[in-house]
Design an enzyme around this catalytic site. Sequence first.
Site, mmCIF file in Angstrom:
data_model
loop_
_atom_site.group_PDB
_atom_site.id
_atom_site.type_symbol
_atom_site.label_atom_id
_atom_site.label_comp_id
_atom_site.label_asym_id
_atom_site.label_seq_id
_atom_site.Cartn_x
_atom_site.Cartn_y
_atom_site.Cartn_z
ATOM 1 N N GLY A 223 0.753 -1.185 -0.421
ATOM 2 C CA GLY A 223 0.491 -0.017 -0.018
ATOM 3 C C GLY A 223 0.700 1.122 -0.082
ATOM 4 C CG ASP A 227 -2.149 6.753 7.425
ATOM 5 O OD1 ASP A 227 -0.534 6.347 7.839
ATOM 6 O OD2 ASP A 227 -2.688 6.210 7.820
ATOM 7 C CG ASN A 229 -0.423 5.042 13.427
ATOM 8 O OD1 ASN A 229 -0.914 3.913 12.660
ATOM 9 N ND2 ASN A 229 -0.289 4.718 14.593
ATOM 10 C CG LEU A 249 6.410 -8.507 5.782
ATOM 11 C CD1 LEU A 249 7.641 -7.235 4.986
ATOM 12 C CD2 LEU A 249 7.158 -9.246 3.858
ATOM 13 C CG LEU A 263 9.462 -2.104 8.567
ATOM 14 C CD1 LEU A 263 9.060 -3.588 7.718
ATOM 15 C CD2 LEU A 263 10.136 -1.159 9.477
#
Length: 353
Positions: A223, A227, A229, A249, A263
């Site tokens: 994605g 933003d 969060n 992951l 990340l």
Amino acid sequence: MASEAFGEGAESSAAFVKGGDSSGKRIEHRVIGESKPTDEKDQLKEKDWNIGRTEPMSKRQMKKLMREKQWQDQKEQRKQKRKEKKLKRRLERQTQTEDRNEESARKRFKRDVTPSNIRVALDCSFDSLMVLKDVKKLHKQIQRCYAENRKATHPVKMYLTSHSGQLKKNMDENDKGWVNWKGIVITSEHFSEAMEKEDLVYLTSDSPNVLIELDATKAYIIGGLVDHNHHKGLTYNKALELGIAHAQLPLGNYVKMDSRKVLTVNHVFEIILAYLEKEDWQEAFFTILPQRKGAVPAGQPGSTEQNEPDGDSDTCDSTENGTEAVAQEDKQPSELNCEESGTEISEGIDGET
């Protein structure tokens, strides 16, 4: 009569004398003229002799003598310069030979690259949820992904989907070379339209599924959202809405970190490239994660987990990039000459500036 004859004789004698004087002058002039040297060298010798003895030296002559003296004095310097010039040419030839050898080595290295069949798409359909400042950060992360993929040992098939709006405008204004990027598919289509639905796997930290290994038949979606969060669980809900597979992951299985486990887009992308090269998740994580994250192998003492705020996942979230996102202090992107793009990626690729 005698007197007249005498007078006439005297007159004629006088005339002879006068004529003789004139003739004598002519003879004298002729003798002097004939006595002048006709050879040019003799003239120069005579001139030098006269200059040395009777005539003062002219400025022109003085300059000529000075030039001759200077020429003789600089004879050794000219010889030394010729040697230096010869040595310089020799060094240049050696350098050119070394450059050609390096170029050949680079070409051989490129031939050793083995492209991967894995597809990785950056989903840029969140353009309306970001302000221009965050769009610019996303642009830098995309540049980093492209550059790393170009020099990877096992480059993936890279896609940039939903390329439109603010992102496209920013790239057109600040990175016009993107139209010449190679090894990447850039399309305004949504990833669900550009690829088969059954091949899609959305990477999101909110997914309960843990990715164990990469499947060459799949297309992994990252994605593209910066933003801070504000939109928790957005990508996970999107995967559910589209009815496509999703996974996270295996960060929590191998890594324990002191900071939030958030990340950036390029972090996730680079971890995938590192895993394809090393075939080991732990080594891939520790190759890419910056030191400021305080990452240590899972189960190793000495690392204290921080309490995460509600909604924050314990694993990688490729869509969230809050104010605490890593600025990659230990992996600063130096000027990346992305070949045709000619893009320069600045510091602060993913953090607050």
